[in-house]
Design a protein around this motif. Structure first.
Motif, PDB file in Angstrom:
ATOM      1  N   THR A 282      56.985  56.448  45.039  1.00  0.00           N
ATOM      2  CA  THR A 282      57.561  56.273  43.707  1.00  0.00           C
ATOM      3  C   THR A 282      57.864  54.814  43.397  1.00  0.00           C
ATOM      4  O   THR A 282      57.965  54.431  42.218  1.00  0.00           O
ATOM      5  N   GLN A 283      57.996  53.980  44.421  1.00  0.00           N
ATOM      6  CA  GLN A 283      58.298  52.568  44.191  1.00  0.00           C
ATOM      7  C   GLN A 283      57.045  51.697  44.161  1.00  0.00           C
ATOM      8  O   GLN A 283      57.119  50.495  44.385  1.00  0.00           O
ATOM      9  N   GLY A 284      55.924  52.307  43.889  1.00  0.00           N
ATOM     10  CA  GLY A 284      54.706  51.535  43.703  1.00  0.00           C
ATOM     11  C   GLY A 284      53.574  51.891  44.631  1.00  0.00           C
ATOM     12  O   GLY A 284      52.427  51.498  44.399  1.00  0.00           O
ATOM     13  N   GLY A 285      53.860  52.645  45.707  1.00  0.00           N
ATOM     14  CA  GLY A 285      52.793  53.019  46.630  1.00  0.00           C
ATOM     15  C   GLY A 285      51.719  53.854  45.972  1.00  0.00           C
ATOM     16  O   GLY A 285      50.535  53.752  46.299  1.00  0.00           O
ATOM     17  N   GLY A 286      52.132  54.692  44.994  1.00  0.00           N
ATOM     18  CA  GLY A 286      51.169  55.535  44.297  1.00  0.00           C
ATOM     19  C   GLY A 286      50.233  54.762  43.408  1.00  0.00           C
ATOM     20  O   GLY A 286      49.199  55.289  42.968  1.00  0.00           O
ATOM     21  N   GLU A 287      50.583  53.509  43.127  1.00  0.00           N
ATOM     22  CA  GLU A 287      49.739  52.683  42.275  1.00  0.00           C
ATOM     23  C   GLU A 287      48.827  51.766  43.079  1.00  0.00           C
ATOM     24  O   GLU A 287      48.115  50.937  42.507  1.00  0.00           O
ATOM     25  N   THR A 288      48.884  51.875  44.416  1.00  0.00           N
ATOM     26  CA  THR A 288      48.042  51.032  45.255  1.00  0.00           C
ATOM     27  C   THR A 288      46.577  51.329  44.982  1.00  0.00           C
ATOM     28  O   THR A 288      46.107  52.451  45.184  1.00  0.00           O
ATOM     29  N   ALA A 289      45.862  50.347  44.511  1.00  0.00           N
ATOM     30  CA  ALA A 289      44.465  50.569  44.140  1.00  0.00           C
ATOM     31  C   ALA A 289      43.547  50.532  45.341  1.00  0.00           C
ATOM     32  O   ALA A 289      42.569  51.249  45.427  1.00  0.00           O
ATOM     33  N   SER A 290      43.842  49.653  46.304  1.00  0.00           N
ATOM     34  CA  SER A 290      42.955  49.462  47.449  1.00  0.00           C
ATOM     35  C   SER A 290      43.596  50.038  48.697  1.00  0.00           C
ATOM     36  O   SER A 290      44.664  49.611  49.111  1.00  0.00           O
ATOM     37  N   THR A 291      42.985  51.034  49.279  1.00  0.00           N
ATOM     38  CA  THR A 291      43.480  51.609  50.519  1.00  0.00           C
ATOM     39  C   THR A 291      42.398  51.572  51.571  1.00  0.00           C
ATOM     40  O   THR A 291      41.214  51.474  51.272  1.00  0.00           O
ATOM     41  N   THR A 292      42.823  51.669  52.812  1.00  0.00           N
ATOM     42  CA  THR A 292      41.906  51.733  53.940  1.00  0.00           C
ATOM     43  C   THR A 292      41.728  53.185  54.332  1.00  0.00           C
ATOM     44  O   THR A 292      42.701  53.932  54.415  1.00  0.00           O
ATOM     45  N   THR A 293      40.497  53.608  54.551  1.00  0.00           N
ATOM     46  CA  THR A 293      40.237  54.991  54.917  1.00  0.00           C
ATOM     47  C   THR A 293      39.893  55.085  56.397  1.00  0.00           C
ATOM     48  O   THR A 293      39.293  54.179  56.967  1.00  0.00           O
ATOM     49  N   MET A 294      40.270  56.220  57.005  1.00  0.00           N
ATOM     50  CA  MET A 294      39.917  56.461  58.400  1.00  0.00           C
ATOM     51  C   MET A 294      38.492  56.958  58.525  1.00  0.00           C
ATOM     52  O   MET A 294      37.985  57.122  59.627  1.00  0.00           O
ATOM     53  N   ALA A 295      37.833  57.228  57.397  1.00  0.00           N
ATOM     54  CA  ALA A 295      36.420  57.591  57.446  1.00  0.00           C
ATOM     55  C   ALA A 295      35.603  56.347  57.733  1.00  0.00           C
ATOM     56  O   ALA A 295      35.985  55.234  57.385  1.00  0.00           O
ATOM     57  N   GLY A 296      34.450  56.541  58.356  1.00  0.00           N
ATOM     58  CA  GLY A 296      33.580  55.418  58.665  1.00  0.00           C
ATOM     59  C   GLY A 296      32.766  55.005  57.453  1.00  0.00           C
ATOM     60  O   GLY A 296      33.037  55.387  56.323  1.00  0.00           O
ATOM     61  N   ALA A 297      31.731  54.217  57.692  1.00  0.00           N
ATOM     62  CA  ALA A 297      30.915  53.715  56.586  1.00  0.00           C
ATOM     63  C   ALA A 297      30.259  54.846  55.820  1.00  0.00           C
ATOM     64  O   ALA A 297      29.982  54.722  54.634  1.00  0.00           O
ATOM     65  N   ASP A 298      30.011  55.972  56.501  1.00  0.00           N
ATOM     66  CA  ASP A 298      29.376  57.103  55.826  1.00  0.00           C
ATOM     67  C   ASP A 298      30.376  58.124  55.343  1.00  0.00           C
ATOM     68  O   ASP A 298      30.006  59.193  54.887  1.00  0.00           O
ATOM     69  N   GLY A 299      31.704  57.824  55.488  1.00  0.00           N
ATOM     70  CA  GLY A 299      32.735  58.771  55.085  1.00  0.00           C
ATOM     71  C   GLY A 299      32.743  58.988  53.585  1.00  0.00           C
ATOM     72  O   GLY A 299      32.393  58.131  52.799  1.00  0.00           O
ATOM     73  N   ALA A 300      33.217  60.151  53.197  1.00  0.00           N
ATOM     74  CA  ALA A 300      33.195  60.503  51.780  1.00  0.00           C
ATOM     75  C   ALA A 300      34.195  59.716  50.972  1.00  0.00           C
ATOM     76  O   ALA A 300      34.055  59.580  49.770  1.00  0.00           O
TER      77      ALA A 300
END
Length: 509
Positions: A282-300
């Motif tokens: 609620t303090q801005g985390g929901g607006e984070t545009a860029s996240t890191t995914t645990m999926a690899g290069a072929d992850g969905a």
């Protein structure tokens, strides 16, 4: 991996007054005055004939249908939790399902005896117990007075989603995160079951802005997800390693949803994590545009591939890291390590349907330097061909690139105090071996200063490492050989290692 039983006094567990045998019509009640003597879950083993559990039914699974070559039927799984907080799964089939399932009430406390104890199939278990109980129609189940000392579901969360990188495939973990998005229900064809299955993917994220895909199946997939921003806690969810890390919910997984700040459900059991994640969101985390995914290069999910710091890589080999989610102490993890000699002496390693995994503490002594890497496509990471004009062509992508990406492929000899073994290291694990340098950086060093390159290579030898290895027999030209691949590597943290060894010595008594 399963945790070792905790130390519990082995005082006689004989029963003064046995709980009554349940009738075929209803579950009876055993009063506290009957003074039933019980056995802790930690002391159960297949060699016991007489035992009685007093446990809370913390999870009552749905009745599911199964079909195989021997026939078909119904089954149901239960999770029982005792006063010490230990859990064990109980499974019922056919007539036992029809007898017991309608009468059992989730959250109630029961006396249970008369079942058959056997080794748990970890591929289908959500608890850390080495064993499971099969209950048939002759089992004895009676309702016990409620006991506040027997808790409900107890979570052992992976501290951060990024720590899942240190968890092996098919291990069951507890994970908590905020629902960031979800997909529509879709059908996939199961080759194993020869039928279509419905599934839905949810994406959870935490305050590190690292996200993970979670797949729900069947009824769980058809159920409408909670609103975006809700906190999901998953107990006993399975870790997958196809195309990067992902999670899969099965019939043993328990799901708790904290939908709003006014929702008290499971907040205490989540150790305050729901409130922490909600505040971040609620303090801005929901607006984070860029996240890191645990999926690899072929992850969905796309995004950058999650990378652990050297400190996180080392901690994953001790109870302070991701492996703490498996309920093991550092002493138990040290005791569970294998050796180079065991790889050669155990003829069954790597011969199963699924690969085996072992942890080694070993030193690299030798590797060939004439072919440390290959030239890869920057897009798909497949091998490229160098053209006469110095560009690189990728047959898979049908594209030409000015530059390639070099990726490690390293075969090395490692030794410990018992023997030696050949281990293959691929790009991410080889980067650790070479002191954090990528293959592109090492190639540039060799081109600019070959003497410095040689010195760097020599310095990387004779270094002790902690290795998590995947073992599988592969057949080539009708010859079967054991292939050992390093899937996780860390330099030894001597402070953590010394503390773990001291704990291991103390555990010997």
């Amino acid at each position: 991996a399963a945790s070792s039983p905790r130390r519990v006094s082995t005082t006689s567990t004989s029963t003064t007054t046995k709980p009554p045998r349940s009738s075929s019509s209803s579950i009876q009640r055993t009063d506290a005055a009957d003074n039933v003597k019980t056995t802790p879950i930690a002391l159960l083993n297949p060699y016991q004939n007489r035992w009685t559990l007093k446990a809370r039914l913390t999870a009552k699974g749905d009745v599911t249908e199964w079909t195989n070559a021997r026939g078909s039927g119904q089954l149901c799984k239960l999770t029982l939790t005792d006063q010490a907080g230990d859990e064990i799964e109980a499974v019922m089939f056919k007539d036992a399902v029809r007898k017991w399932h309608p009468q059992l009430r989730e959250g109630a406390v029961y006396f249970v005896s008369g079942g058959r104890i056997k080794l748990a199939n970890k591929a289908f278990s959500s608890t850390n117990c080495n064993y499971e109980i099969t209950l048939d129609t002759n089992a004895r189940i009676s309702l016990a007075p409620d006991d506040a000392s027997i808790g409900s579901t107890k979570y052992q969360f992976v501290r951060r989603i990024v720590d899942l990188k240190g968890v092996m495939e098919n291990e069951a973990v507890d994970v908590v995160g905020v629902l960031k998005r979800y997909d529509d229900v879709r059908e996939v064809q199961s080759q194993k079951l020869s039928k279509a299955l419905q599934c839905r993917e949810l994406t959870l994220v935490d305050e590190d802005a690292v996200e993970i895909r979670v797949t729900f199946w069947g009824e769980g997939a058809r159920k409408e997800p909670a609103p975006i921003g809700s906190v999901y806690a998953l107990k006993g969810v399975k870790v997958g390693d196809f195309g990067g890390k992902s999670l899969s919910v099965n019939r043993s997984t328990r799901t708790a949803v904290h939908a709003s700040a006014d929702d008290p459900a499971d907040e205490q059991l989540m150790d305050g994590r729901a409130a922490e994640l909600r505040t971040w969101w609620t303090q801005g985390g929901g607006e984070t545009a860029s996240t890191t995914t645990m999926a690899g290069a072929d992850g969905a999910s796309g995004g950058a591939k999650a990378q652990l710091t050297p400190e996180q890589q080392r901690a994953a080999f001790y109870a302070g890291g991701a492996a703490a989610a498996n309920g093991r102490t550092s002493a138990q993890m040290v005791a569970a390590r294998s050796s180079c000699a065991a790889l050669k002496e155990n003829p069954n390693l790597g011969r199963g349907v699924k690969p085996d995994y072992v942890t080694l503490k070993a030193t690299l002594t030798h590797f060939k330097t004439d072919r440390l890497w290959y030239e890869a496509c920057p897009t798909c990471q497949k091998k490229v061909n160098e053209n006469p004009d110095g560009t690189y062509s990728c047959e898979k992508c049908a594209q030409t690139f000015d530059e390639c990406e070099r990726r490690y492929v390293l075969n090395a000899v490692v030794v410990d105090d018992t023997n030696s073994a050949w281990v293959a290291f691929f790009n991410e694990t080889a980067v650790v071996v070479f002191g954090g340098k990528t293959a592109d950086e090492l190639a540039a060093m060799r081109d600019e200063n070959e003497a410095l390159f040689d010195d760097w290579i020599e310095a990387c030898k004779h270094t002790p490492f902690l290795l998590r290895c995947r073992l599988k027999h592969e057949t080539w030209n009708e010859v079967s050989r054991l292939k050992t691949n390093a899937v996780s590597v860390a330099t030894v943290d001597h402070k953590l290692e010394a503390a773990a060894l001291l704990d291991a010595i103390a555990a010997l008594g």
